[in-house]
Design a protein around this motif. Structure first.
Motif, short mmCIF file in Angstrom:
data_model
loop_
_atom_site.label_atom_id
_atom_site.label_comp_id
_atom_site.label_asym_id
_atom_site.label_seq_id
_atom_site.Cartn_x
_atom_site.Cartn_y
_atom_site.Cartn_z
N ILE A 74 9.21 1.45 4.27
CA ILE A 74 7.81 0.79 4.19
C ILE A 74 7.88 -1.03 4.56
O ILE A 74 6.51 -0.98 4.10
N GLY A 75 9.15 -1.25 4.10
CA GLY A 75 8.81 -2.80 4.74
C GLY A 75 9.59 -3.55 3.58
O GLY A 75 8.94 -4.80 2.82
N THR A 76 9.77 -3.17 1.93
CA THR A 76 10.07 -3.52 1.26
C THR A 76 11.06 -4.45 1.00
O THR A 76 10.47 -6.35 0.67
N GLU A 96 8.59 -7.91 12.07
CA GLU A 96 8.53 -6.55 13.43
C GLU A 96 8.96 -5.11 12.54
O GLU A 96 10.45 -5.55 12.52
N PHE A 97 8.25 -3.74 13.29
CA PHE A 97 9.27 -2.74 13.23
C PHE A 97 9.12 -1.93 13.84
O PHE A 97 8.25 -2.01 14.60
N ALA A 104 0.98 -0.86 -0.32
CA ALA A 104 -0.05 0.57 0.26
C ALA A 104 0.54 1.23 -0.13
O ALA A 104 2.16 1.23 0.92
N ILE A 105 0.06 2.28 -0.98
CA ILE A 105 1.66 2.82 -1.06
C ILE A 105 1.13 4.50 -0.84
O ILE A 105 0.38 4.52 -2.02
N ILE A 160 7.11 3.64 9.64
CA ILE A 160 7.50 2.51 10.08
C ILE A 160 4.99 1.63 10.12
O ILE A 160 4.86 1.23 9.84
N GLU A 161 4.99 2.79 10.45
CA GLU A 161 3.34 2.19 10.07
C GLU A 161 3.26 2.27 8.03
O GLU A 161 2.48 1.20 8.72
N ASP A 162 3.66 2.49 7.44
CA ASP A 162 3.26 2.05 6.28
C ASP A 162 3.47 0.45 6.08
O ASP A 162 2.90 -0.05 6.04
#
Length: 465
Positions: free
Chosen positions: A321-323, A361-362, A281-282, A345-347
């Protein structure tokens, strides 16, 4: 002792031999070892050059006449290439671009990192090196009484008006043109840099390649957006696939495109895209790679170098964003991601939930602070992945890596110079760089990404410089 340049301004070099390209695509010729940088010259070419500027360590020249052509020279396909500053090497065939990028990565690793025998693989390029960018952001201005939008002219802030860009996805061209035309019809005043007046500063659009979803971001100087309802109506009626219209306010005198105030005018806060089997989700502020096809190539390479068997704990520094984290989580037992930007981090957490991944985990914060805190809690990485910004890894993070001693480090780099600098530090601390794989994320430009496979051997290496 101060070096005296062997050449002066307005002097001519009658037979300049070009041997290299700078990071911004200028040809390099030398006079008694003194480098002169010349636009529109390629390695292997010769020509007559007029020196236009001489500095302490280098100068600049203008190519007056070309005496010989590189076998890689081509006619640039873009009609405004000579004016626009968006690309640097469209006058070079793609085969030539890949060769020069490989040489640049190899040279900088040797010169800065002192890594002379390091295997550097041929650059992984694209089959079709055009129309690859999923995101366009263009400044808006006023010229001869009309609204214009495009890229800046080389070495200036003069906007080159354009209706298409051949490295942008075609949909982005269409969207930018429709936003531009609609704003002009509604009389929305463009921003003026000199006077710091006007309204419309930038138009940004993202198109998701896998879903076709489109986001439009309108950046203004003012909090009020004139003709907001008419603008929303015009965009929703004319743009297929439109999922989100976002208004960003940037009231500062700055070259930074977006301000802190972002609000959704219509539709959703995000659009959705996928890289391989991982969904994302971007949002308007998300950092998301602009070349999705090559991003998969880059991340597949990082995954191959990590060589995960399903039992490893992985730490992803600079996770965004965790990619990369989510790519790694497909194969790892557990992934921990850290990023200094809380919104990212929310993303990242939303993206993990979107993919149903519960083994990741982030945490928000500086990697050099968060990772040692994890270590004290007993979280130790078998593999550590870093994907830092152009300035490279923070020195404290490199010291943390040397203290933790993960068996493998995978370094994803967007700047070979800082990669080389950081590898030199890791090598001095007992790591060995086994292999580097360059990946071309930005055809027609001099930028080149690279992935390095690094393993702990415990034998500190002392460079001979």
């Amino acid at each position: 002792m101060k070096r005296i340049a062997p050449i002066t301004k307005n002097e001519y070099i009658e037979e300049a031999h070009f041997e290299d390209l700078t990071h911004d695509g200028n040809g390099v010729t030398k006079v008694d070892g003194f480098p002169i940088f010349v636009p529109d010259a390629l390695p292997g070419e010769t020509g007559r050059v007029k020196v236009v500027k001489v500095g302490k360590g280098f100068g600049f020249g203008r190519l007056v006449e070309r005496h010989s052509d590189s076998p890689f020279r081509q006619e640039p396909p873009c009609p405004i290439y000579s004016e626009c500053g968006g690309c640097q090497i469209q006058h070079m065939t793609y085969e030539g671009q890949l060769q020069v990028k490989e040489k640049n990565v190899r040279d900088v690793l040797e010169r800065i990192g002192k890594l002379r025998d390091l295997p550097v693989n041929p650059v992984l390029g694209m089959e079709e090196p055009w129309r690859y960018r999923n995101k366009a952001q263009v400044p808006v201005g006023l010229q001869d009484g009309r609204l214009v939008a495009g890229f800046y002219q080389k070495r200036s802030h003069e906007i080159i008006d354009m209706d298409h860009c051949i490295i942008q996805y075609e949909k982005n061209d269409e969207v930018i043109q429709k936003v531009k035309d609609l704003c002009a019809d509604l009389g929305i005043q463009p921003y003026n840099e000199q006077s710091h007046k006007g309204v419309l500063r930038h138009i940004m659009t993202r198109t998701a390649f896998t879903t076709g979803e489109v986001m439009v971001v309108i950046v203004t100087r003012t909090k009020a957006l004139p003709h907001k309802e008419e603008l929303i109506k015009g965009l929703t009626q004319s743009i297929s696939g439109l999922k989100s219209i976002v208004h960003n306010v940037n009231g500062k005198r700055t070259n930074v495109i977006m301000g802190d105030d972002t609000r959704v005018l219509w539709g959703e806060e995000v659009i959705h895209d996928s890289i391989g089997d991982v969904k994302f989700a971007i949002s308007a502020r998300s950092f998301y790679q602009v070349n999705p096809e090559q991003t998969k190539v880059l991340y597949d390479q990082a995954l191959a170098y990590a060589d995960l068997q399903g039992e490893e704990t992985v730490i992803d520094a600079y996770c965004g964003i965790g990619t990369i984290s989510l790519f790694l989580a497909q194969k790892a037992k557990k992934v921990y991601g850290v990023e200094i930007v809380p919104q990212a981090i929310e993303d990242a957490r939303k993206n993990a939930a979107l993919n149903g991944m519960d083994n990741v985990e982030f945490e928000a914060g500086p990697a050099e602070v968060v990772i040692p805190a994890w270590y004290e809690k007993g979280i130790k990485a078998d593999v550590l992945v870093v994907d830092p910004p152009r300035k490279g890894c923070d020195e404290a993070l490199l010291n943390t890596i040397l203290s933790m001693k993960p068996k493998k480090v995978v370094y994803v780099s967007c700047n070979p110079a800082t990669l080389a600098r950081d590898l030199k530090i890791l090598e001095a601390g007992g790591y060995r760089t086994k292999e580097v794989q360059p990946v071309d994320m930005f055809p027609q430009t001099m930028h080149c990404e690279a992935v390095a496979r690094i393993e702990w051997e415990g034998d500190p290496h002392v460079s001979d410089d």
